[in-house]
Design a protein around this motif. Structure first.
Motif, PDB file in Angstrom:
ATOM      1  N   ASN A   3       0.849  -1.176   0.000  1.00  0.00           N
ATOM      2  CA  ASN A   3       0.000   0.000   0.000  1.00  0.00           C
ATOM      3  C   ASN A   3       0.895   1.240   0.000  1.00  0.00           C
ATOM      4  O   ASN A   3       1.077   1.901   1.012  1.00  0.00           O
ATOM      5  N   LEU A  37       2.650   4.977  -0.812  1.00  0.00           N
ATOM      6  CA  LEU A  37       2.158   6.341  -0.683  1.00  0.00           C
ATOM      7  C   LEU A  37       2.257   7.055  -2.024  1.00  0.00           C
ATOM      8  O   LEU A  37       3.296   7.052  -2.673  1.00  0.00           O
ATOM      9  N   VAL A  85      -0.742  13.363  -3.877  1.00  0.00           N
ATOM     10  CA  VAL A  85      -2.053  13.740  -4.395  1.00  0.00           C
ATOM     11  C   VAL A  85      -1.906  14.912  -5.356  1.00  0.00           C
ATOM     12  O   VAL A  85      -1.293  15.933  -5.015  1.00  0.00           O
ATOM     13  N   LEU A  96      -5.359   6.271  -7.422  1.00  0.00           N
ATOM     14  CA  LEU A  96      -6.030   6.909  -6.291  1.00  0.00           C
ATOM     15  C   LEU A  96      -7.540   6.721  -6.398  1.00  0.00           C
ATOM     16  O   LEU A  96      -8.103   6.650  -7.495  1.00  0.00           O
ATOM     17  N   VAL A 136      -7.974  16.148   0.563  1.00  0.00           N
ATOM     18  CA  VAL A 136      -6.550  15.968   0.846  1.00  0.00           C
ATOM     19  C   VAL A 136      -5.791  17.044   0.088  1.00  0.00           C
ATOM     20  O   VAL A 136      -5.948  17.199  -1.131  1.00  0.00           O
ATOM     21  N   ARG A 142       0.233  16.097  -0.574  1.00  0.00           N
ATOM     22  CA  ARG A 142       0.247  15.116   0.514  1.00  0.00           C
ATOM     23  C   ARG A 142       0.345  13.720  -0.084  1.00  0.00           C
ATOM     24  O   ARG A 142      -0.218  13.439  -1.139  1.00  0.00           O
ATOM     25  N   ARG A 143       1.050  12.835   0.625  1.00  0.00           N
ATOM     26  CA  ARG A 143       1.217  11.468   0.149  1.00  0.00           C
ATOM     27  C   ARG A 143       0.301  10.557   0.955  1.00  0.00           C
ATOM     28  O   ARG A 143       0.367  10.531   2.191  1.00  0.00           O
ATOM     29  N   ILE A 144      -0.557   9.815   0.266  1.00  0.00           N
ATOM     30  CA  ILE A 144      -1.549   8.986   0.953  1.00  0.00           C
ATOM     31  C   ILE A 144      -1.471   7.558   0.432  1.00  0.00           C
ATOM     32  O   ILE A 144      -0.899   7.283  -0.621  1.00  0.00           O
ATOM     33  N   LYS A 145      -2.073   6.644   1.188  1.00  0.00           N
ATOM     34  CA  LYS A 145      -2.158   5.253   0.749  1.00  0.00           C
ATOM     35  C   LYS A 145      -3.231   5.129  -0.332  1.00  0.00           C
ATOM     36  O   LYS A 145      -4.169   5.921  -0.398  1.00  0.00           O
ATOM     37  N   THR A 146      -3.064   4.106  -1.141  1.00  0.00           N
ATOM     38  CA  THR A 146      -3.946   3.963  -2.295  1.00  0.00           C
ATOM     39  C   THR A 146      -5.377   3.603  -1.907  1.00  0.00           C
ATOM     40  O   THR A 146      -6.293   3.756  -2.722  1.00  0.00           O
ATOM     41  N   GLN A 172      -7.018   5.088   0.533  1.00  0.00           N
ATOM     42  CA  GLN A 172      -7.674   6.261   1.113  1.00  0.00           C
ATOM     43  C   GLN A 172      -8.458   6.990   0.027  1.00  0.00           C
ATOM     44  O   GLN A 172      -7.971   7.200  -1.082  1.00  0.00           O
ATOM     45  N   ILE A 207     -10.290  10.212  -1.649  1.00  0.00           N
ATOM     46  CA  ILE A 207     -10.201  11.676  -1.704  1.00  0.00           C
ATOM     47  C   ILE A 207     -11.578  12.203  -2.087  1.00  0.00           C
ATOM     48  O   ILE A 207     -12.123  11.859  -3.146  1.00  0.00           O
TER      49      ILE A 207
END
Length: 689
Positions: A632, A634, A637, A657, A672, A676-680, A682, A684
């Motif tokens: 998962n 990061l 976005v 994403l 978001v 910002r770097r998020i897990k796949t 999450q 938005i």
């Protein structure tokens, strides 16, 4: 009367006994001298008649790669005083004090000492020698010595170095190759009579002198001159503390020029401050800035974590933990290919690429390219460079490494590393000395080109070079372009910590008929409004490159195609999950995708981008098998604001994403923040209006 005669007799006997005893002593002494210990006294007598003279060796000559002399030895006179032969010490001391570099008290003390002979001043110039000869001062004589001379003055002074009064090397190659250059002094013993004149048939003994060996360098005197001239012009045009230029033959590691400013004349090195003696290209370190992106690019392409067609997003910044890393463009570059990331020198793009590699992987490439350790160029006091300890490197440090901050390198390390990109992936040991000429009686010492290691594949090296050509053609390095030649290169600008000082650099690859030259230009401690590498170092590179190409008679080619065009063909990512690793990779590569597999299992359980995403041909599809620990990853976005929903869906699918939306029209807000770097997994949330 009888007593008187007896007394006379006794006295006679006494004197006879004394005389006899003296005779015995003298006889024994003569026996001791002439027979028992004759050899010792024979040697003493001979030594009283013998005078030994030192015959100085001649230091070896240093040549450039075309046979031009850069360092030679000339005859010089040394002033010697014979105290026993000086008639008027006070007058002599006064006369000499006005001519020599020695004060009256020192001269007087020396010429009145108990020594048989004493140096007053060594290796004087011809004019002073003639003046002293004309004065004919009693008790003052001259002996021949060898004096080091550098016919080109300041040229290549940081490479060659200089020698001290005793003819031993103190700096540069004069020091590091001193054992070869210095030779061995000879000695001659001559038998003289009581008046000090040589006995015609007297004993003569000699130890023959052995002159020093000659050095043949890789340096080209003309290219060295061009480099030093450009640095002097840079000093006039920009507010800098100094600069360095290295020109290297990428195929064999030969250093054709290694220049620094400020410089000095080794014939009179004491007339310059010690900082001028410093070889900053070898002894000093600097933050490479964006020139280090060449290393990041090569490592990422070699590892397969990115291809030049992959789409990255840049809203003008990226977050790594709590740290915001900005792009030089406040507005960012939006969605663009990795090829464009290289061309525009986009920091957030390079951060994302570096973080796709694990720390072990990226650090191993930094080490393999030769950073953090000496290049073994064999010049004194070479620096190692500065790399943080491995266990102190976290995600933020890894991110800043990607664009050349947080680590320091030497210019020679950077030039050698980029040469590996120029020559097909081989890290060459930089070479300054081609050959040590030991004369007719011994074989010469040949310093053959040496491959340290193969760092990247030839394919990766060529692809990296093509991307760097676009940087010069229509990216941040346009000021380095030379019409009619395919120049590849990268600018760099690094600010000193908490100071308005900058180090600006440009490193480029110049093609010639027989080889490719790596040319590195660094300008240190720039102040003022003009400090970017594209504004300062790149024009210096262009002027130098034009001179080198003209000197080497490399003709321009105006028929070359203007640039490296990416294919605009689009592919739809297929569904790969539940296939075996072998089947999945084979299927994707046959369809024109680049593949990066994570894990050691056999079955693919997830993929990025997801099935159905529309991507450029040769884009990278990441596959995660059933034994990967954490897939998962990061993802930065993008800035969706101002985009239509369909375009948002396409970009989100491309980046892997998940989104949800409310309203209609264009995006006016997102849950978001961009960058910002998020897990796949999450989601938005987007607000449209």
């Amino acid at each position: 009367m009888q007593d008187f005669k007896e007394s006379i007799k006794n006295r006679a006997m006494f004197y006879f006994a004394v005389i006899f005893l003296l005779f015995v002593i003298i006889a024994f002494r003569l026996l001791w001298i002439q027979v028992i210990n004759s050899a010792e006294y024979k040697d003493r007598a001979l030594n009283q008649r013998m005078r030994e003279f030192v015959v100085n060796s001649e230091r070896g000559i240093i040549y450039d790669n075309t046979g031009r002399k850069l360092a030679v030895s000339l005859a010089a006179k040394t002033v010697v005083a014979l105290p026993d032969s000086i008639i008027d010490p006070q007058k002599t001391a006064q006369e000499l004090a006005g001519l020599l570099d020695v004060n009256y008290d020192t001269i007087y003390r020396r010429i009145t000492s108990d020594a048989a002979a004493i140096f007053l001043q060594r290796k004087i110039n011809d004019q002073l020698h003639e003046e002293l000869l004309a004065r004919d001062i009693p008790g003052i004589i001259f002996i021949d010595e060898s004096k080091r001379h550098y016919p080109e003055g300041e040229l290549a002074s940081h490479i060659i170095g200089f020698t001290g009064i005793d003819n031993n090397g103190l700096s540069g190659l004069e020091l590091s190759y001193n054992n070869y250059l210095v030779g061995k002094e000879g000695r001659m013993a001559v038998e003289r009579d009581a008046a000090g004149k040589p006995i015609p048939a007297g004993i003569r003994e000699s130890v023959p002198v052995q002159n020093g060996h000659n050095l043949h360098l890789t340096i080209d005197q003309v290219i060295q001159y061009f480099a030093e001239r450009e640095l002097k012009l840079a000093e006039e045009n920009f507010d800098i503390s100094g600069g360095s230029i290295i020109v290297m033959d990428s195929q064999n590691g030969d250093v054709l020029a290694l220049a620094n400013t400020p410089t000095y004349d080794p014939n009179n090195f004491n007339n310059y401050p010690e900082k001028n003696w410093r070889n900053r290209a070898i002894n000093d370190v600097f933050e490479p800035g964006s020139t280090f992106k060449i290393i990041t690019t090569a490592a990422a392409l070699e590892e397969g974590v990115i291809s030049e067609n992959d789409i990255l997003t840049d809203p003008g910044h990226i977050y790594v933990g709590r740290h915001e890393i900005s792009c030089w463009s406040d507005r960012g570059h939006g969605a663009h290919t990795f090829a464009n990331v290289v061309k525009t020198s986009c920091n957030p793009g390079f951060v994302e690429v570096a973080l796709k590699m694990e720390k072990d992987t990226f650090y191993s490439y930094i080490d393999a390219f030769g950073f953090g350790k000496r290049s073994s160029i064999r010049l004194p006091a070479e620096a190692d460079g500065l790399l943080p300890e491995y266990n102190r490197i976290g995600e933020v440090e890894l991110a800043t490494f990607s664009f050349g901050h947080g680590l320091s390198v030497t210019p020679i390390q950077l030039a050698s590393a980029v040469s590996a990109v120029a020559n097909g992936g081989k890290l060459m040991q930089p070479r300054l000395v081609k050959e040590v000429d030991r004369g007719a009686e011994q074989s010469n010492l040949i310093n053959e080109p040496s491959v340290v290691r193969q760092v990247i594949s030839e394919q990766t090296a060529n692809k990296t070079r093509e991307l760097l050509k676009q940087t010069v053609l229509n990216g941040t390095g346009t000021q380095a372009a030379i019409e009619g030649y395919e120049i590849a290169g990268k600018t760099g600008t690094a600010q000193h910590y908490n100071e308005d000082l900058y180090d600006a650099s440009f490193v480029g690859i110049v093609p010639t008929e027989n080889t490719d030259l790596t040319v590195l230009v660094i300008l240190y401690d720039i102040t003022g409004d003009t400090y970017y590498g594209s504004q300062t170092a790149a024009p210096v590179f262009r002027n130098l490159g034009e001179n080198i190409l003209s000197y080497l008679d490399v003709k321009p080619d105006f028929t070359q195609q203007p640039g490296y065009e990416l294919s605009d063909e689009k592919l739809t990512v297929p569904e790969i999950r539940n296939l075996s690793k072998f089947e999945a990779e084979q299927s994707l590569r046959e369809k024109g995708f680049n593949v990066k597999i994570q894990g050691d299992g056999d079955k693919i359980i997830d993929q990025l981008p997801k099935a159905g995403a529309l991507v450029n041909k040769n884009s990278t599809v990441w596959l995660f098998d059933d034994k990967v620990e954490n897939y998962n990853v990061l993802i930065p976005v993008p800035d969706f604001r101002g985009m239509e929903l369909e375009a948002v869906k396409e970009l989100a699918a491309l980046r892997g994403l998940k989104i949800s939306s409310s309203g209609s029209g264009k995006v006016i807000g997102q849950s978001v923040y961009p960058g910002r770097r998020i897990k796949t997994d999450q989601v938005i949330s987007l607000k449209l209006q």
